[in-house]
Scaffold this active site. Structure first.
Site, mmCIF file in Angstrom:
data_model
loop_
_atom_site.group_PDB
_atom_site.id
_atom_site.type_symbol
_atom_site.label_atom_id
_atom_site.label_comp_id
_atom_site.label_asym_id
_atom_site.label_seq_id
_atom_site.Cartn_x
_atom_site.Cartn_y
_atom_site.Cartn_z
ATOM 1 N N CYS A 1 6.140 8.008 -3.792
ATOM 2 C CA CYS A 1 6.996 7.548 -2.684
ATOM 3 C C CYS A 1 6.233 6.489 -1.894
ATOM 4 O O CYS A 1 6.006 6.615 -0.683
ATOM 5 C CB CYS A 1 7.444 8.689 -1.789
ATOM 6 S SG CYS A 1 8.193 10.070 -2.680
ATOM 7 N N ALA A 2 5.837 5.407 -2.584
ATOM 8 C CA ALA A 2 4.782 4.516 -2.102
ATOM 9 C C ALA A 2 5.218 3.476 -1.076
ATOM 10 O O ALA A 2 4.400 3.051 -0.253
ATOM 11 C CB ALA A 2 4.149 3.802 -3.298
ATOM 12 N N ALA A 3 6.450 2.994 -1.132
ATOM 13 C CA ALA A 3 6.858 1.891 -0.259
ATOM 14 C C ALA A 3 6.851 2.335 1.208
ATOM 15 O O ALA A 3 7.089 3.522 1.492
ATOM 16 C CB ALA A 3 8.239 1.392 -0.655
ATOM 17 N N CYS B 1 5.456 12.507 7.793
ATOM 18 C CA CYS B 1 5.467 12.002 9.170
ATOM 19 C C CYS B 1 6.508 12.793 9.961
ATOM 20 O O CYS B 1 7.471 12.246 10.493
ATOM 21 C CB CYS B 1 5.755 10.505 9.218
ATOM 22 S SG CYS B 1 7.285 9.990 8.407
#
Length: 432
Positions: free
Chosen positions: A247-249, A363
């Site tokens: 889930c890099a972006a 987050c």
């Protein structure tokens, strides 16, 4: 009397031209409707809501009005309700128009006559006299907004039960104004703006101005990333080795790992978000292999040394920058995200070689997406254990909890301007 030789064709139903400033207020109304009625993220709603605005300044104004209204919504509504005999429905256009007019005057410094003049046309065919009367009554009566905003009651109660009254008070104080700008440096010696050094590779700026005009941006020396968001990649340390950023972006953690010497595969399910990741990698010149795929249906060709799961979540920890999450991230959203996180953890845990490390992060300020998720995972996977961070792993001001994980809350780094809410844990897979 003879008719004119070239009569002008009739133009029935032509809408009068908008008064100056009104299109931006109409866009702000669309934004609030998208967030509060449809549950859309504010940033995702921005292109459609501002489609009629040609100027970047107008688009910025619409966003600023909507974001400030969301920061102050309970207090704006309390003022409106104090001046009406019968409570306006939450989704009434008159209430939205009053929110927009009041937040401009009471929080953004717009003169009252300009605030109301650009809002009244938005309620054509509706209760204009009511809007004008309520606004005038409040402004003439010296209405003000509190210095510390009121959190939405359901959010305040949920966080009070999870973290206590001090965290709720800190969250309310934190949402009063947009937060400072944090930058992560690819190299601590590279050209970067002057600011508070939260770590050798981390700068904090206040009133920074346009990001693209800051020193070192064009050279790709740094990227925007809250200091709390930098913690997950820090816990994987330095390469070399094979690492996956799941889930890099938009790529902050991918770039951290690449700058630390890892051979990074960046996995992203969204082609649009992957495009942003490619852009950031191109600007910084950092290497990573970008794969567009669903992690639930993809697997690496071989086990890896390090895995970072920055999992999709309710995002309640980034409420300072995105106040819309306070109204979108209700209990059902948290439950859905927690279920997806459990799936991702169960699948991706198999990708780590024995002795390798896995960092899980969200987050979020919700226990279901942090502490509870960790407890469930450890119960299911006895081959993993928590690896608490050491003093050298973290910037000053951060420390592990008793369970060996990191939890940043409203109030963390308060003296330096605060940080986002995060849950981060480093796990090690047992050697075979």
């Amino acid at each position: 009397m003879p008719a004119p030789a070239n009569p002008r064709p009739a133009t029935p139903n032509r809408r009068p031209a908008d008064p100056p400033g009104m299109p931006a207020r109409r866009a702000a109304m669309r934004l609030l409707d998208a967030v509060l009625r449809r549950g859309d993220p504010l940033e995702a709603a921005l292109p459609a809501a501002t489609r009629d605005l040609a100027e970047a300044n107008d688009r910025g104004l619409a966003h600023a009005i909507a974001a400030e209204a969301l920061r102050r919504l309970p207090d704006l509504d309390a003022l409106i309700d104090s001046a009406t005999r019968q409570r306006l429905p939450d989704d009434a256009k008159a209430r939205t128009a009053l929110r927009i007019a009041l937040v401009q005057t009471l929080a953004l410094g717009t003169p009252p006559h300009a605030a109301i003049a650009t809002v009244l046309p938005l309620v054509d065919g509706g209760p204009r006299k009511l809007v004008h009367g309520v606004f005038g009554s409040l402004t003439r009566g010296g209405a003000t907004l509190p210095d510390v905003p009121t959190l939405p009651p359901t959010v305040a109660e949920r966080w009070r039960m999870a973290w206590g009254e001090a965290a709720v008070a800190a969250a309310a104080a934190a949402i009063a104004a947009p937060p400072p700008l944090d930058l992560t440096l690819a190299d601590s010696d590279a050209l970067a703006p002057d600011g508070l050094a939260l770590a050798p590779d981390q700068r904090r700026l206040v009133d920074a101005g346009p990001v693209t005009q800051l020193p070192g941006y064009a050279e790709g020396n740094w990227w925007v990333q809250d200091v709390a968001a930098s913690l997950p990649a820090r816990l994987l340390g330095r390469g070399p080795g094979e690492a996956i950023d799941l889930c890099a972006a938009p790529g902050g953690k991918t770039m951290q790992l690449a700058a630390a010497g890892w051979n990074v595969t960046a996995l992203e399910v969204s082609p649009a978000r992957a495009a942003r990741l490619h852009e950031n990698l191109a600007r910084t010149g950092l290497p990573a292999k970008v794969v567009i795929a669903d992690a639930l249906h993809w697997a690496p060709p071989a086990p890896v040394d390090a895995l970072l799961i920055d999992a999709p979540c309710s995002a309640t920890g980034i409420f300072r920058r995105h106040p819309d999450v306070l109204y979108r991230a209700h209990a059902a959203i948290v439950a859905d995200m927690a279920a997806l996180q459990a799936q991702l953890l169960a699948r991706a845990a198999e990708w780590v070689r024995p002795g390798g490390r896995l960092v899980y992060a969200t987050c979020s300020l919700e226990r279901a997406e942090g502490e509870d998720q960790l407890a469930r995972f450890l119960a299911d996977r006895p081959d993993y254990r928590v690896d608490p961070p050491t003093a050298g792993d973290l910037p000053a001001g951060f420390a592990a909890q008793d369970g060996g994980y990191l939890r940043t809350l409203p109030g963390t780094l308060a003296a330096q301007g605060g940080c986002d809410g995060f849950f981060v844990v480093r796990l090690v897979r047992a050697s075979a």
